[in-house]
Motif scaffolding. Structure first.
Motif, short mmCIF file in Angstrom:
data_model
loop_
_atom_site.label_atom_id
_atom_site.label_comp_id
_atom_site.label_asym_id
_atom_site.label_seq_id
_atom_site.Cartn_x
_atom_site.Cartn_y
_atom_site.Cartn_z
N VAL A 1 31.50 43.18 56.96
CA VAL A 1 32.63 43.51 56.10
C VAL A 1 32.61 45.01 55.87
CG1 VAL A 1 33.70 43.13 53.86
CG2 VAL A 1 32.49 41.25 54.96
N GLY B 1 33.79 47.72 53.52
CA GLY B 1 34.38 47.98 52.22
C GLY B 1 33.85 47.04 51.15
N ALA B 2 33.29 47.63 50.08
CA ALA B 2 32.78 46.83 48.97
C ALA B 2 33.68 46.96 47.75
CB ALA B 2 31.35 47.24 48.63
N GLY C 1 36.72 43.19 50.09
CA GLY C 1 35.48 43.08 50.86
C GLY C 1 34.44 42.27 50.13
N VAL D 1 27.75 43.80 54.02
CA VAL D 1 28.87 44.65 53.61
C VAL D 1 28.45 46.10 53.79
CG1 VAL D 1 30.46 45.25 51.75
CG2 VAL D 1 29.52 42.93 51.87
N GLU E 1 29.54 49.88 52.99
CA GLU E 1 30.42 50.58 52.05
C GLU E 1 30.26 52.09 52.25
OE1 GLU E 1 32.85 50.26 49.61
OE2 GLU E 1 32.57 52.42 49.39
N VAL F 1 35.59 42.13 59.07
CA VAL F 1 36.70 42.13 58.10
C VAL F 1 36.92 43.55 57.64
CG1 VAL F 1 37.52 41.31 55.87
CG2 VAL F 1 36.15 39.78 57.30
N ALA G 1 38.26 45.93 55.09
CA ALA G 1 38.66 45.90 53.68
C ALA G 1 38.42 47.29 53.10
CB ALA G 1 37.86 44.84 52.94
N THR G 2 38.96 48.29 53.81
CA THR G 2 38.66 49.69 53.45
C THR G 2 39.66 50.27 52.45
OG1 THR G 2 39.84 50.75 55.31
CG2 THR G 2 37.59 50.00 55.73
N GLY H 1 40.83 38.09 50.96
CA GLY H 1 39.38 38.17 51.16
C GLY H 1 38.80 36.79 51.44
#
Ligand SMILES: Cc1cc2nc3c(=O)[nH]c(=O)nc-3n(C[C@H](O)[C@H](O)[C@H](O)COP(=O)(O)OP(=O)(O)OC[C@H]3O[C@@H](n4cnc5c(N)ncnc54)[C@H](O)[C@@H]3O)c2cc1C
Length: 363
Positions: free
Chosen positions: A4, A6-7, A11, A27, A29, A136, A138-139, A354
């Motif tokens: 993933v 992006g936290a 994310g 994840v 980040e 994934v 998720a930025t 998500g």
């Protein structure tokens, strides 16, 4: 194993759900802390009261994605609470919407705990971090990159950033390099007209000037560029129009009647009194209408982009022929075209997409 990038809201939700589904996600980040813009937000995860209202408010958004977000939100909210995310309020204060307000520090903590392994200061979009596992994206969008904002949103002047500084379009670039298609609404954004002063992230909410509808709205050249009686409830249309005015700025002009209008906590007069850029009408750089007594100067600020990667209702990133790109998913602001034509909760779509991205990637 799910990767993933992006936290933030999307994310962490994807990773926490993937773990509950039996995976051991990682994840990555870019920033030094979890939470992204979610941590800085007001924490209201909401939807319109009916799907018809959602369609009416965001008429050009992708209907299938809107249906998904609308239908899965209750399940998502219950799940957040089951993780221990602290609820502050169970109403939004807006007759058009319903939802839950979370304490964002507590929400970030609960999700980070549930997400498992989170590595900081390590972008998840670097070429070397793609070993073939499903990814994934998720930025959090591209609002932090003035070049991309200039290319797609086309403001008249650079927009102030009202978001985390790390969301600079990395997810978009990675997916485009893999043949992804773009959604509708690339020129749209969610943001606020802020008091036209320097501000830090602890002032993102307090310096937002969400009372343009009570004023008459002029640009620096003295042109009344927006009919105040037509401003939408979220004022997003006004913010987007301000972005295209000289300097991406505007003046809100108030007469005595407007100052006496009641708002949720007090009157417009109270809001104007707190505005750091309030200016006597006589001191404006143009001749104001006769009854105007005071003005405030505002500058358009961008919180997140609305257009982004084109995805399907399984959060799979699509190419130009609407074929899913193998192993590539997007959630949150990276996924575009959901609230196009209006405004909807970014936290709600980050939550639902998500969850959906994790399920798709592991299925
Ligand atoms: C002041 C403010 C108030 C708001 N209030 C609300 C509200 O009440 N309700 C609502 O619905 N929405 C609200 N929002 C919007 C909401 O915060 C966003 O819609 C939401 O956080 C989007 O989730 P996301 O996961 O897409 O992005 P984010 O939560 O911002 O997370 C993105 C993460 O990706 C990281 N990242 C960037 N590039 C990379 C990379 N290459 N590799 C790895 N990581 C990367 C970032 O550092 C960040 O941690 C508000 C926002 C702000 C700033």
């Amino acid at each position: 194993m799910l990767l993933v990038a992006g936290a933030g809201m999307a994310g962490l939700c994807a990773a926490a759900w993937a773990r509950q589904l039996g995976d051991e996600p990682v994840v990555l980040e870019k920033g030094p802390r979890p939470g992204g813009s979610m941590l800085l937000s007001s924490g209201v995860v909401w939807r319109y009261r009916s799907f018809e209202e959602f369609r009416a408010q965001c008429p050009t958004g992708d209907e299938r994605l809107q249906r998904l977000v609308f239908d899965r939100l209750d399940e998502g909210l219950e799940w957040l609470e089951s993780l221990g995310a602290p609820v502050l309020e169970r109403e939004t204060g807006n007759p058009l919407t319903e939802g839950v307000r979370f304490d964002t520090a507590g929400l970030t903590d609960a999700l980070t705990r549930a997400a498992g392994e989170v590595r900081f200061e390590q972008p998840g979009t670097d070429p070397g971090t793609d070993p073939g596992d499903p990814l994934v994206l998720a930025t959090g969008g591209f609002q932090g990159d003035p070049e991309l904002v200039g290319r797609y949103v086309k403001p008249a002047a650079p927009l102030r950033l009202r978001a985390n500084p790390w969301s600079t379009g990395d997810g978009l670039r990675l997916a485009l390099a893999r043949g992804a298609a773009l959604s509708e609404g690339l020129d749209e954004f969610y943001g606020r007209n802020m008091a036209d002063v320097e501000f830090g992230d602890d002032e993102f909410v307090s310096l937002a000037q969400v009372f343009g509808r009570y004023s008459r709205i002029f640009n620096d050249d003295g042109e009344e560029f927006f009919d105040h009686t037509a401003v939408s409830w979220s004022e997003l249309d006004l913010v987007q129009a301000t972005a295209h005015q000289p300097g991406a700025r505007a003046w809100y002009l108030f007469d005595e009647e407007a100052l006496d209008e009641r708002v949720r906590y007090g009157s417009v007069r109270d809001l104007v009194a707190q505005a750091p850029t309030r200016t006597h009408a006589a001191d404006l750089p143009f001749t104001p209408p006769q009854r105007a007594v005071v003005a405030t100067r505002v500058a358009a600020a961008i919180t997140h982009t609305i257009g982004g990667l084109r995805i399907d209702d399984r959060a799979r990133v699509l190419d130009d022929r609407s074929t899913p790109i193998d192993g590539l998913y997007a959630a949150g602001v990276d996924a575009g075209g959901i609230s196009t034509g209006g405004y909807a909760s970014g936290l709600a779509s980050a939550l639902v997409l998500g969850l959906t991205a994790a399920e798709s990637a592991l299925s």
